[in-house]
Write an enzyme that holds these catalytic residues in place. Sequence first.
Site, mmCIF file in Angstrom:
data_model
loop_
_atom_site.group_PDB
_atom_site.id
_atom_site.type_symbol
_atom_site.label_atom_id
_atom_site.label_comp_id
_atom_site.label_asym_id
_atom_site.label_seq_id
_atom_site.Cartn_x
_atom_site.Cartn_y
_atom_site.Cartn_z
ATOM 1 N N SER B 21 0.831 -1.204 0.000
ATOM 2 C CA SER B 21 0.000 0.000 0.000
ATOM 3 C C SER B 21 0.868 1.259 0.000
ATOM 4 O O SER B 21 1.918 1.291 0.635
ATOM 5 C CB SER B 21 -0.900 -0.004 1.222
ATOM 6 N N CYS B 128 1.340 3.747 10.751
ATOM 7 C CA CYS B 128 2.079 4.823 10.074
ATOM 8 C C CYS B 128 2.896 5.594 11.112
ATOM 9 O O CYS B 128 2.364 6.021 12.132
ATOM 10 C CB CYS B 128 1.112 5.762 9.361
ATOM 11 N N LYS B 164 -2.085 -4.135 9.304
ATOM 12 C CA LYS B 164 -0.687 -3.784 9.025
ATOM 13 C C LYS B 164 -0.057 -3.201 10.285
ATOM 14 O O LYS B 164 -0.521 -2.202 10.827
ATOM 15 C CB LYS B 164 -0.599 -2.783 7.871
ATOM 16 N N ASN B 191 4.808 -1.988 8.335
ATOM 17 C CA ASN B 191 4.925 -0.632 7.824
ATOM 18 C C ASN B 191 6.402 -0.230 7.728
ATOM 19 O O ASN B 191 7.283 -1.044 7.987
ATOM 20 C CB ASN B 191 4.181 0.325 8.759
#
Lengths: 242, 304
Positions: B21, B128, B164, B191
């Site tokens: 992604s 993130c 994730k 990530n």
Amino acid sequence: MDNIYRTAKITKVEVETSKVKNFILDTKVKAFPGQYVMVWIPGLNEKPFGVVQSLPLTLSIAKVGPTTELIHKLKIGDKITFRGPYGQPFTIISGKILLVGGGYGVVPLYFLASSIPAKKRSKITVIIGARTKKELPFAAKFKRLGCKVLLTTDDGSSGFKGFTTQLAEKLLDKEKFSAVYSCGPMVMMRKIAQISHAKKIFCQVSVESFFKCGGFGICGECCFNGLIVCREGPVFDGKVLL
Amino acid sequence: MVDLSVNLAGIKLKNPTILASGILGLDVATLKRIVNGGAGAVTIKSLTSEPRKGHNNPIFIEAAEGAFMNAVGYANKGIDHGIEEFKKWDEKMPLIGSIVAADAKEFAVLAEKIQETPIEALEIVLSCPHTPGYGLLAGQGSPKATFEITKAVRKKTKLPLSVKLSPSIEAIGEVAKAAESAGADIVNMGNTLGPGMRIDINRASPTLAFKIGGMSGPAIKPITIRSVFDLYKAVKIPIIATGGIMTGEDVIEAVMAGATAVGIGTGIYYRGLTVFKKVCREVEDWLKKNKFKDLRSLKGIVHQ
């Protein structure tokens, strides 16, 4: 190594038009016509600019937003930080060539023309178009290179009154060219690509897009019809616009 | 003939390579080129409720030999635009949806909405390292938050659900267990690493506009391998190894550590859009040379 930022100093600033300034730096890059560098203004942003000349590195920057406004305030001795060059260059075909530039889109075409040996430049015709006389960049520079220069303005204040595409079409009807190179607004380049395609002339365009990762070809922000402009472009065969 | 196909929580992939992604996943036209590049599945760039401009440039830099650093800040046109775009997906290749949100409630809303597209699996990103209000900077990397968010999304979808995770969390096994117990079908490990920082000494300024960013590239592979190794012991659900996977040998290594599939992102920078094809050919060659008839039988063998 091209990904590593380099900081150079400005040795000269030329005022090209009311909107465009040329910055000459105390450094050189190994670049080919059509390639660009990413200029970073610490704390603000980073934007792509076509290389005008590689030795010394020269950038022509039009004032279009906050980043370029800030760059326009820079003076001799100030620093410019950049990485690159990036992107695919023009494929230069020998013979009679036509350059069609809309406004400051003419910049990469100047690098193209100057890369052709001086004695062959009489075979180059360049059409530069802008809204009005005051906004026509690089006309004198192309003349000095020895190119044939044709100007168009929307208001008729200089040269042909109308669009570059109209003048280009007339010229291509009349004379035989081996290649057409164009950079400027998308509608203009699309029209140039269409005319060239119909006449079966080799045509390349330099596509402008919004860059984020700029040269890495990773973030996808600049993609246009599935083409990664920052890495696979900005120079493409005109067919991609048909 | 060696068999590279994998079963990822019920989705059949012709090979184990998945576009990670955030890489070129903004539109269908570009994703179709990844299909031609030979991927086993593709993941869209994460969508948020509202359009986001993301961080200013630079958002992506070369941080060191074999290491890149990014802080994109979830630039995307928002869920509604994303739905319109990805509805157009007409490839046989599995499309994996990806969403990010501020909390469990918002995740649930997005999870429900995104099912208007033909996605075959859904990934939620809780990891993130560089966007305020999301992932690590919103505390979503803790076992508790992971459980709550995964559970809220689980209620909204029957699709295979991937979570994730971040390689920067020490007790990653606990986070993965939380995801598994809340109903996740897959864990993606993971990530970008960090956050890290680089300073341009000639300008006395951090280079990334957001100052800090997550690291990717071949240099982070050892962290990925160790994290996958840890997760294989912690959970029973399949693991996607993402981070530093560039070659077929990297895939073999990740699978030996316990991965079922791999995510590829920065590999595109090094090896182009056909990195997927190249990696698969290398896996095939290695398997043939070492007399294995499929990739599956290597899964987790270092644990035996």
